[in-house]
Design a protein around this motif. Sequence first.
Motif, PDB file in Angstrom:
ATOM      1  N   VAL A 190       0.903  -9.487 -10.103  1.00 16.48           N
ATOM      2  CA  VAL A 190       1.441 -10.074 -11.341  1.00 16.48           C
ATOM      3  C   VAL A 190       1.575 -11.588 -11.211  1.00 16.48           C
ATOM      4  N   THR A 191       2.029 -12.046 -10.048  1.00 15.53           N
ATOM      5  CA  THR A 191       2.243 -13.484  -9.836  1.00 15.53           C
ATOM      6  C   THR A 191       0.978 -14.197  -9.355  1.00 15.53           C
ATOM      7  N   GLU A 192      -0.157 -13.493  -9.362  1.00 17.03           N
ATOM      8  CA  GLU A 192      -1.483 -14.046  -9.044  1.00 17.03           C
ATOM      9  C   GLU A 192      -1.618 -14.513  -7.595  1.00 17.03           C
ATOM     10  N   GLN A 193      -0.764 -14.009  -6.705  1.00 14.76           N
ATOM     11  CA  GLN A 193      -0.892 -14.344  -5.285  1.00 14.76           C
ATOM     12  C   GLN A 193      -2.135 -13.704  -4.679  1.00 14.76           C
ATOM     13  N   ILE A 194      -2.481 -12.505  -5.168  1.00 10.83           N
ATOM     14  CA  ILE A 194      -3.695 -11.838  -4.671  1.00 10.83           C
ATOM     15  C   ILE A 194      -4.927 -12.625  -5.086  1.00 10.83           C
ATOM     16  N   ASP A 195      -4.934 -13.121  -6.316  1.00 13.25           N
ATOM     17  CA  ASP A 195      -6.054 -13.955  -6.778  1.00 13.25           C
ATOM     18  C   ASP A 195      -6.185 -15.208  -5.915  1.00 13.25           C
ATOM     19  N   ALA A 196      -5.057 -15.767  -5.523  1.00  9.86           N
ATOM     20  CA  ALA A 196      -5.074 -16.972  -4.683  1.00  9.86           C
ATOM     21  C   ALA A 196      -5.679 -16.664  -3.314  1.00  9.86           C
ATOM     22  N   LEU A 197      -5.330 -15.485  -2.757  1.00  9.92           N
ATOM     23  CA  LEU A 197      -5.914 -15.096  -1.471  1.00  9.92           C
ATOM     24  C   LEU A 197      -7.427 -14.956  -1.570  1.00  9.92           C
ATOM     25  N   GLU A 198      -7.889 -14.338  -2.651  1.00  7.47           N
ATOM     26  CA  GLU A 198      -9.323 -14.122  -2.826  1.00  7.47           C
ATOM     27  C   GLU A 198     -10.061 -15.437  -3.046  1.00  7.47           C
ATOM     28  N   VAL A 199      -9.438 -16.377  -3.748  1.00  7.62           N
ATOM     29  CA  VAL A 199     -10.042 -17.693  -3.958  1.00  7.62           C
ATOM     30  C   VAL A 199     -10.210 -18.416  -2.627  1.00  7.62           C
ATOM     31  N   MET A 200      -9.259 -18.222  -1.703  1.00  8.20           N
ATOM     32  CA  MET A 200      -9.332 -18.856  -0.376  1.00  8.20           C
ATOM     33  C   MET A 200     -10.305 -18.141   0.553  1.00  8.20           C
ATOM     34  N   GLY A 201     -10.951 -17.092   0.066  1.00  9.40           N
ATOM     35  CA  GLY A 201     -11.934 -16.375   0.877  1.00  9.40           C
ATOM     36  C   GLY A 201     -11.347 -15.325   1.794  1.00  9.40           C
ATOM     37  N   ASN A 216      -9.956 -11.591   2.622  1.00 10.07           N
ATOM     38  CA  ASN A 216     -10.074 -10.209   2.147  1.00 10.07           C
ATOM     39  C   ASN A 216      -8.656  -9.708   1.882  1.00 10.07           C
ATOM     40  N   ALA A 217      -8.260  -9.726   0.606  1.00 13.16           N
ATOM     41  CA  ALA A 217      -6.875  -9.403   0.246  1.00 13.16           C
ATOM     42  C   ALA A 217      -6.497  -7.988   0.642  1.00 13.16           C
ATOM     43  N   LEU A 218      -7.434  -7.049   0.541  1.00 13.89           N
ATOM     44  CA  LEU A 218      -7.146  -5.665   0.901  1.00 13.89           C
ATOM     45  C   LEU A 218      -6.866  -5.537   2.395  1.00 13.89           C
ATOM     46  N   ASN A 219      -7.673  -6.212   3.208  1.00 10.14           N
ATOM     47  CA  ASN A 219      -7.437  -6.181   4.648  1.00 10.14           C
ATOM     48  C   ASN A 219      -6.120  -6.870   4.990  1.00 10.14           C
ATOM     49  N   TYR A 220      -5.841  -7.979   4.337  1.00  7.62           N
ATOM     50  CA  TYR A 220      -4.631  -8.771   4.599  1.00  7.62           C
ATOM     51  C   TYR A 220      -3.372  -7.996   4.220  1.00  7.62           C
ATOM     52  N   LEU A 221      -3.420  -7.238   3.123  1.00 10.07           N
ATOM     53  CA  LEU A 221      -2.231  -6.570   2.610  1.00 10.07           C
ATOM     54  C   LEU A 221      -2.086  -5.124   3.060  1.00 10.07           C
ATOM     55  N   VAL A 222      -3.195  -4.383   3.120  1.00 14.59           N
ATOM     56  CA  VAL A 222      -3.125  -2.932   3.344  1.00 14.59           C
ATOM     57  C   VAL A 222      -3.302  -2.561   4.817  1.00 14.59           C
ATOM     58  N   PHE A 223      -4.189  -3.243   5.527  1.00 13.88           N
ATOM     59  CA  PHE A 223      -4.454  -2.889   6.923  1.00 13.88           C
ATOM     60  C   PHE A 223      -3.195  -2.933   7.799  1.00 13.88           C
ATOM     61  N   PRO A 224      -2.338  -3.960   7.682  1.00 13.12           N
ATOM     62  CA  PRO A 224      -1.101  -3.948   8.492  1.00 13.12           C
ATOM     63  C   PRO A 224      -0.217  -2.742   8.199  1.00 13.12           C
ATOM     64  N   LYS A 225      -0.211  -2.287   6.969  1.00 11.38           N
ATOM     65  CA  LYS A 225       0.604  -1.121   6.601  1.00 11.38           C
ATOM     66  C   LYS A 225       0.047   0.147   7.233  1.00 11.38           C
ATOM     67  N   ILE A 226      -1.278   0.269   7.271  1.00 11.16           N
ATOM     68  CA  ILE A 226      -1.898   1.441   7.903  1.00 11.16           C
ATOM     69  C   ILE A 226      -1.567   1.475   9.387  1.00 11.16           C
ATOM     70  N   ILE A 227      -1.697   0.336  10.060  1.00 12.46           N
ATOM     71  CA  ILE A 227      -1.397   0.267  11.498  1.00 12.46           C
ATOM     72  C   ILE A 227       0.083   0.542  11.750  1.00 12.46           C
ATOM     73  N   ALA A 228       0.956  -0.023  10.912  1.00  7.11           N
ATOM     74  CA  ALA A 228       2.397   0.205  11.082  1.00  7.11           C
ATOM     75  C   ALA A 228       2.736   1.678  10.937  1.00  7.11           C
ATOM     76  N   MET A 229       2.090   2.367  10.010  1.00  8.15           N
ATOM     77  CA  MET A 229       2.384   3.777   9.769  1.00  8.15           C
ATOM     78  C   MET A 229       1.860   4.688  10.877  1.00  8.15           C
ATOM     79  N   LEU A 230       1.059   4.150  11.801  1.00  7.57           N
ATOM     80  CA  LEU A 230       0.662   4.934  12.971  1.00  7.57           C
ATOM     81  C   LEU A 230       1.863   5.246  13.858  1.00  7.57           C
ATOM     82  N   PHE A 231       2.941   4.483  13.688  1.00  5.78           N
ATOM     83  CA  PHE A 231       4.178   4.730  14.435  1.00  5.78           C
ATOM     84  C   PHE A 231       5.069   5.747  13.730  1.00  5.78           C
ATOM     85  N   TYR A 232       4.634   6.220  12.583  1.00 12.57           N
ATOM     86  CA  TYR A 232       5.409   7.178  11.806  1.00 12.57           C
ATOM     87  C   TYR A 232       5.766   8.456  12.584  1.00 12.57           C
TER      88      TYR A 232
END
Length: 245
Positions: free
Chosen positions: A113-124, A126-142
């Motif tokens: 909503v605040t266009e922070q994801i758009d800003a990440l993509e403009v800087m080149g 990978n917003a999905l890797n930046y935002l989602v990958f750490p969550k997947i790795i963290a949940m391996l400790f679940y």
Amino acid sequence: MNYIASIGSYAIMVKEVFKKPTKWGIMKSLILKEIDELIYGSLGILIFISFFIGGVVAIQTALNITSEIIPKYLVGFATRQSIILEFAPTFCSIIMAGKVGSYITSSIGTMRVTEQIDALEVMGVNALNYLVFPKIIAMLFYPFIIAIAMYVGILGGWVAGVFGGFSTSADFVEGLQLDFNTFHVTYSFIKTLVFAFILATIPSFHGFYMKGGALEVGKAATTSFVWTSVVIIILNYILTQLLLG
């Protein structure tokens, strides 16, 4: 058709998460932050709920033993089986879908909503890797907090059974040891790892691809909780049939 399109978009998202990885120095700090938020931050509520659910299972089992023929150690046996097989891996995951899933969806949705994801993509980046990958790795400790939930749940059953006068400590422990199958623990952890991946990715999907303003962030969080819970329940049935059937 919308469901099929959503599944396709979800699969594409998961694939994109593992492309063009963020630098390790940055990713390391992101992973540690997510472990603190998603795992350590959820420990208290799971311990609290597990303890009292274990107590409820023990009390209900004891109150339903009305025949003298039925051995008293059944209280400990039923508590162990209920906690390890179903409550800890599945019920706790549905609770986490509400707590962790809503947090993930709302945090990523707010960035959209605040266009922070758009800003990440403009800087080149990978917003999905930046935002989602750490969550997947963290949940391996679940599985670690699920193991704690198993222990605390059984402890709660013992406390309720012994101090409530429903069972003796010796009978309860005998029930815990009766016909113990180590594969049941393995089965629970396999389910937990699958659920951990679902808990990290489905809420991320709903947050990342949401459209609208602040009001839609709340709607996306609610939708992600519903779909995460539905997928967990369906996968629970499939994995139980495959592993125990």
